[in-house]
Design a protein around this motif. Structure first.
Motif, PDB file in Angstrom:
ATOM      1  N   ARG A  80       0.821  -1.203   0.000  1.00  0.00           N
ATOM      2  CA  ARG A  80       0.000   0.000   0.000  1.00  0.00           C
ATOM      3  C   ARG A  80       0.858   1.256   0.000  1.00  0.00           C
ATOM      4  N   GLY A  81       2.152   1.043   0.152  1.00  0.00           N
ATOM      5  CA  GLY A  81       3.067   2.190   0.171  1.00  0.00           C
ATOM      6  C   GLY A  81       3.118   2.892   1.519  1.00  0.00           C
ATOM      7  N   THR A  82       2.605   2.243   2.576  1.00  0.00           N
ATOM      8  CA  THR A  82       2.618   2.905   3.892  1.00  0.00           C
ATOM      9  C   THR A  82       3.891   2.620   4.687  1.00  0.00           C
ATOM     10  N   VAL A  83       4.539   1.473   4.460  1.00  0.00           N
ATOM     11  CA  VAL A  83       5.779   1.217   5.197  1.00  0.00           C
ATOM     12  C   VAL A  83       6.935   1.958   4.523  1.00  0.00           C
ATOM     13  N   ALA A  84       8.030   2.111   5.263  1.00  0.00           N
ATOM     14  CA  ALA A  84       9.205   2.816   4.741  1.00  0.00           C
ATOM     15  C   ALA A  84       9.670   2.182   3.432  1.00  0.00           C
ATOM     16  N   ASP A  85      10.122   3.026   2.506  1.00  0.00           N
ATOM     17  CA  ASP A  85      10.586   2.519   1.201  1.00  0.00           C
ATOM     18  C   ASP A  85      11.693   1.473   1.358  1.00  0.00           C
ATOM     19  N   ALA A  86      12.560   1.680   2.353  1.00  0.00           N
ATOM     20  CA  ALA A  86      13.713   0.782   2.534  1.00  0.00           C
ATOM     21  C   ALA A  86      13.295  -0.651   2.846  1.00  0.00           C
ATOM     22  N   VAL A  87      12.061  -0.849   3.334  1.00  0.00           N
ATOM     23  CA  VAL A  87      11.593  -2.210   3.648  1.00  0.00           C
ATOM     24  C   VAL A  87      11.543  -3.050   2.372  1.00  0.00           C
ATOM     25  N   SER A  88      10.991  -2.445   1.299  1.00  0.00           N
ATOM     26  CA  SER A  88      10.745  -3.212   0.066  1.00  0.00           C
ATOM     27  C   SER A  88      11.879  -3.130  -0.944  1.00  0.00           C
ATOM     28  N   CYS A  89      12.851  -2.259  -0.692  1.00  0.00           N
ATOM     29  CA  CYS A  89      14.020  -2.144  -1.572  1.00  0.00           C
ATOM     30  C   CYS A  89      13.614  -1.952  -3.036  1.00  0.00           C
ATOM     31  N   GLY A  90      12.631  -1.106  -3.282  1.00  0.00           N
ATOM     32  CA  GLY A  90      12.288  -0.797  -4.670  1.00  0.00           C
ATOM     33  C   GLY A  90      11.245  -1.717  -5.281  1.00  0.00           C
ATOM     34  N   LEU A  91      10.886  -2.810  -4.582  1.00  0.00           N
ATOM     35  CA  LEU A  91       9.807  -3.671  -5.090  1.00  0.00           C
ATOM     36  C   LEU A  91       8.464  -3.016  -4.758  1.00  0.00           C
ATOM     37  N   ASP A  92       7.385  -3.429  -5.453  1.00  0.00           N
ATOM     38  CA  ASP A  92       6.065  -2.878  -5.111  1.00  0.00           C
ATOM     39  C   ASP A  92       5.277  -3.838  -4.223  1.00  0.00           C
ATOM     40  N   THR A  93       6.027  -4.688  -3.500  1.00  0.00           N
ATOM     41  CA  THR A  93       5.408  -5.701  -2.633  1.00  0.00           C
ATOM     42  C   THR A  93       5.992  -5.620  -1.220  1.00  0.00           C
ATOM     43  N   VAL A  94       5.273  -6.224  -0.278  1.00  0.00           N
ATOM     44  CA  VAL A  94       5.781  -6.340   1.102  1.00  0.00           C
ATOM     45  C   VAL A  94       5.525  -7.765   1.595  1.00  0.00           C
ATOM     46  N   GLY A  95       6.508  -8.341   2.259  1.00  0.00           N
ATOM     47  CA  GLY A  95       6.357  -9.662   2.886  1.00  0.00           C
ATOM     48  C   GLY A  95       5.857  -9.479   4.311  1.00  0.00           C
TER      49      GLY A  95
END
Ligand code: AMP
Ligand code: MG
Length: 339
Positions: free
Chosen positions: A108-123
């Protein structure tokens, strides 16, 4: 207080109320806390805090393109972080969570960008370890966390392992005893119509297919873009020489062990019960009997090996499939590339 400086006192505390309120303070101020999970120890930061998340990469020496898993407590509304959650993922969550399964969704783009390292997904992961749950509830924030080791070293399964890698670099390690799972969570891509295993673990492909109807497994081909960036790095390596033999090559492994010993090298055999009984080496790092045993013991024996030996000669178990897929993946990355 500066929680991310290069010199600090690292405390190891049992997860009582003092410890949990200290953990909460540290996280709220942008610091890092190591905490136990049922797989390995994690190194956590507030997933909404860009600076705090970046400091995880600095402390570990982790490559900037290897995304972090976001840990939440049971009952946390993950739609604050991710979107497009398919029905099969809801079924899997009902069956296997809390537990050693990370599910990757569209961010959703709510966590810090550094979490996803440029991917558009979150684990996303909901750990089942009671002390992990206590920590996550005390903090009340989603916690971005990789394993709490120096990058490429063996993942930690005790508070002492974390201390030996990160002493002086983080303020607090929550001591929840030895992790019972032993290898990192299964990472499952849930962005497609069928789930796909990106990293194998204790929730096996077979267990996922049983609930979801089907389950793929991502095997990177030469030249193909890696979908789970962590897979491309050398990993889980003990700081000593290693060799890896297949079960069929176990007598060659024993010959090598004898040759190394005769040459004055402090070599140890690392193998399961079946092999240990057949070969009976004097210097043994015993992995246990079942796939689950071996998963639980592997990192502890690798860390023991680097302490007591100059060389680990590992013999892979003969079994395949199920938990052994994850075990073989870690064993190959830890011992397979330095023969
Ligand atoms: P570690 O915490 O060091 O065991 O690494 C976390 C693992 O999860 C790595 O292998 C990552 O590549 C994987 N991972 C985390 N987030 C994602 C994501 N959004 N997409 C794919 N893989 C991910
Ligand atoms: Mg790791």
């Amino acid at each position: 207080m500066n929680f991310t400086g290069s010199k600090m006192i690292t405390e190891i505390k049992k997860p009582d109320s003092d410890c949990l309120s200290a953990a909460r303070n540290i996280i709220e101020q942008g610091g890092l806390v190591a905490f136990p999970t049922e797989t390995v120890y994690g190194l956590g930061a507030n997933a909404f805090d860009e600076e705090a998340v970046l400091s995880i990469f600095r402390v570990k020496g982790r490559p900037q393109d290897n995304p972090l898993i976001v840990h939440v407590h049971e009952g946390y509304d993950i739609s604050r972080i991710v979107t497009d959650i398919p029905d099969y993922a809801k079924k899997l969550a009902q069956k296997y969570l809390p537990g050693p399964l990370t599910m990757v969704f569209k961010s959703r783009g709510t966590v810090a960008d550094a979490v996803s390292c440029g991917l558009d997904t979150v684990g996303i992961r909901v750990p089942s370890h009671p002390d992990a749950q206590r920590f996550l509830r005390a903090v009340g924030l989603p916690i971005a966390a990789p394993s709490a080791n120096i990058s490429k070293h063996v993942s930690p399964v005790t508070a002492e392992h974390v201390f030996s890698d990160l002493n002086g670099k983080i303020p607090l390690i929550i001591d929840g005893g030895k992790c019972t799972g032993g290898i990192e969570s299964t990472v499952l891509d849930c962005t497609g119509t069928v789930p796909c295993v990106l990293r194998s673990g204790l929730v096996t492909r077979e267990m996922i297919a049983e609930i979801a109807g089907d389950c793929g497994e991502f095997v990177p081909k030469a030249g193909e873009k890696v979908r789970s960036p962590g897979m491309k790095y050398k990993h889980y390596s003990p700081n000593c020489d290693t060799m890896l033999f297949s079960f069929e090559e176990r007598y060659a492994a024993m010959d090598e062990y004898k040759r190394q010993r005769a040459a004055g090298v402090n070599a140890y055999i690392m193998c399961n019960g079946e092999c240990a009984r057949e070969l009976n080496p004097e210097h043994l790092l015993f992995l246990g009997e079942s796939g689950e045993d071996i998963a639980a013991n592997l990192y502890d024996r690798l860390r023991e090996g680097e302490r007591v030996a100059n060389m680990i000669i590992a013999i892979a178990p003969g079994e395949r499939g199920g938990v052994m897929t994850g075990v073989m993946n870690r064993l190959t990355k830890a011992c397979g590339s330095k023969k």
